[in-house]
Motif scaffolding. Structure first.
Motif, PDB file in Angstrom:
ATOM      1  N   ALA A  28      53.867  -4.802  20.293  1.00  0.00           N
ATOM      2  CA  ALA A  28      55.002  -5.701  20.527  1.00  0.00           C
ATOM      3  C   ALA A  28      54.731  -7.079  19.930  1.00  0.00           C
ATOM      4  O   ALA A  28      55.647  -7.711  19.375  1.00  0.00           O
ATOM      5  CB  ALA A  28      55.282  -5.814  22.029  1.00  0.00           C
ATOM      6  N   LEU A  29      53.499  -7.537  20.017  1.00  0.00           N
ATOM      7  CA  LEU A  29      53.156  -8.842  19.435  1.00  0.00           C
ATOM      8  C   LEU A  29      53.367  -8.856  17.933  1.00  0.00           C
ATOM      9  O   LEU A  29      53.919  -9.805  17.379  1.00  0.00           O
ATOM     10  CB  LEU A  29      51.691  -9.194  19.726  1.00  0.00           C
ATOM     11  N   SER A  34      56.280 -10.431  13.129  1.00  0.00           N
ATOM     12  CA  SER A  34      56.430  -9.970  11.748  1.00  0.00           C
ATOM     13  C   SER A  34      57.521 -10.702  10.964  1.00  0.00           C
ATOM     14  O   SER A  34      57.614 -10.544   9.754  1.00  0.00           O
ATOM     15  CB  SER A  34      56.662  -8.461  11.707  1.00  0.00           C
ATOM     16  N   SER A  35      58.316 -11.514  11.638  1.00  0.00           N
ATOM     17  CA  SER A  35      59.295 -12.321  10.902  1.00  0.00           C
ATOM     18  C   SER A  35      58.598 -13.427  10.095  1.00  0.00           C
ATOM     19  O   SER A  35      59.190 -13.990   9.180  1.00  0.00           O
ATOM     20  CB  SER A  35      60.327 -12.925  11.849  1.00  0.00           C
ATOM     21  N   PRO A  37      56.270 -14.181   7.270  1.00  0.00           N
ATOM     22  CA  PRO A  37      55.702 -13.434   6.147  1.00  0.00           C
ATOM     23  C   PRO A  37      54.186 -13.581   6.032  1.00  0.00           C
ATOM     24  O   PRO A  37      53.517 -12.697   5.496  1.00  0.00           O
ATOM     25  CB  PRO A  37      56.416 -14.018   4.922  1.00  0.00           C
ATOM     26  N   ASN A  38      53.646 -14.677   6.542  1.00  0.00           N
ATOM     27  CA  ASN A  38      52.198 -14.847   6.512  1.00  0.00           C
ATOM     28  C   ASN A  38      51.505 -13.816   7.398  1.00  0.00           C
ATOM     29  O   ASN A  38      50.426 -13.333   7.072  1.00  0.00           O
ATOM     30  CB  ASN A  38      51.798 -16.260   6.956  1.00  0.00           C
ATOM     31  N   VAL A  39      52.127 -13.489   8.523  1.00  0.00           N
ATOM     32  CA  VAL A  39      51.552 -12.490   9.422  1.00  0.00           C
ATOM     33  C   VAL A  39      51.512 -11.142   8.730  1.00  0.00           C
ATOM     34  O   VAL A  39      50.478 -10.466   8.727  1.00  0.00           O
ATOM     35  CB  VAL A  39      52.329 -12.411  10.759  1.00  0.00           C
ATOM     36  N   THR A  40      52.598 -10.740   8.120  1.00  0.00           N
ATOM     37  CA  THR A  40      52.621  -9.427   7.467  1.00  0.00           C
ATOM     38  C   THR A  40      51.659  -9.393   6.282  1.00  0.00           C
ATOM     39  O   THR A  40      50.986  -8.385   6.066  1.00  0.00           O
ATOM     40  CB  THR A  40      54.047  -9.036   7.032  1.00  0.00           C
ATOM     41  N   ARG A  72      51.779 -19.326  17.290  1.00  0.00           N
ATOM     42  CA  ARG A  72      52.703 -20.324  16.741  1.00  0.00           C
ATOM     43  C   ARG A  72      54.079 -19.757  16.440  1.00  0.00           C
ATOM     44  O   ARG A  72      55.070 -20.477  16.489  1.00  0.00           O
ATOM     45  CB  ARG A  72      52.125 -20.965  15.486  1.00  0.00           C
ATOM     46  N   SER A  73      54.138 -18.463  16.128  1.00  0.00           N
ATOM     47  CA  SER A  73      55.431 -17.841  15.835  1.00  0.00           C
ATOM     48  C   SER A  73      56.295 -17.713  17.086  1.00  0.00           C
ATOM     49  O   SER A  73      57.488 -17.437  16.993  1.00  0.00           O
ATOM     50  CB  SER A  73      55.223 -16.452  15.225  1.00  0.00           C
ATOM     51  N   GLY A  74      55.675 -17.867  18.246  1.00  0.00           N
ATOM     52  CA  GLY A  74      56.386 -17.695  19.503  1.00  0.00           C
ATOM     53  C   GLY A  74      56.328 -16.268  20.024  1.00  0.00           C
ATOM     54  O   GLY A  74      56.848 -15.975  21.102  1.00  0.00           O
ATOM     55  N   ALA A  75      55.699 -15.372  19.259  1.00  0.00           N
ATOM     56  CA  ALA A  75      55.635 -13.961  19.652  1.00  0.00           C
ATOM     57  C   ALA A  75      54.934 -13.783  20.994  1.00  0.00           C
ATOM     58  O   ALA A  75      55.402 -13.018  21.838  1.00  0.00           O
ATOM     59  CB  ALA A  75      54.936 -13.139  18.578  1.00  0.00           C
ATOM     60  N   ARG A  76      53.840 -14.481  21.172  1.00  0.00           N
ATOM     61  CA  ARG A  76      53.095 -14.337  22.432  1.00  0.00           C
ATOM     62  C   ARG A  76      53.964 -14.750  23.613  1.00  0.00           C
ATOM     63  O   ARG A  76      54.057 -14.030  24.613  1.00  0.00           O
ATOM     64  CB  ARG A  76      51.809 -15.159  22.380  1.00  0.00           C
TER      65      ARG A  76
END
Length: 119
Positions: A28-29, A34-35, A37-40, A72-76
């Motif tokens: 889920a994280l 994944s929005s 692009p650096n993460v992907t 930082r993406s807010g995913a957590r």
């Protein structure tokens, strides 16, 4: 479990806090982050180097960067909020269910453990 696999304390959970990222799990994280692009891009890079024993320092550095980006993406915080919302919904359903007081107590205790677990 998704939170623990990236942000958990290995001394408490008994499992590595790198395991989900190293294994390339789409948790889920990761879906939430994944929005970015650096993460992907970094996940793809991690998949390439994770089997290289000589790249251990690179893997550790990349995982630290991914943790920071996920936060930082807010995913957590979004995943934590979803867990809290589902816990509240479960608690309300238990309270409204036709159960004995003891049954409600046991189920509410189980929901609290599952919703707020750290291991």
């Amino acid at each position: 479990d998704d939170l623990l696999g990236v942000f958990g304390d290995p001394n408490v959970t008994g499992k590595s806090d790198n395991s989900d990222l190293v294994q390339g799990k789409f948790t889920a994280l990761i879906v939430e982050a994944s929005s970015d692009p650096n993460v992907t891009r970094e996940l793809a890079q991690l998949r390439k180097i994770r089997s290289d024993a000589n790249a251990r320092a690179d893997v550790d550095a990349l995982i630290a960067t991914l943790r920071e980006r996920i936060t930082r993406s807010g995913a957590r915080s979004r995943v934590e909020a979803r867990i809290a919302k589902r816990h509240d919904e479960a608690a309300l359903a238990i309270e409204n269910a036709e159960l004995t007081d003891k049954g409600k107590e046991l189920l509410l205790g189980a929901a609290a453990v599952i919703g707020g677990r750290n291991q």
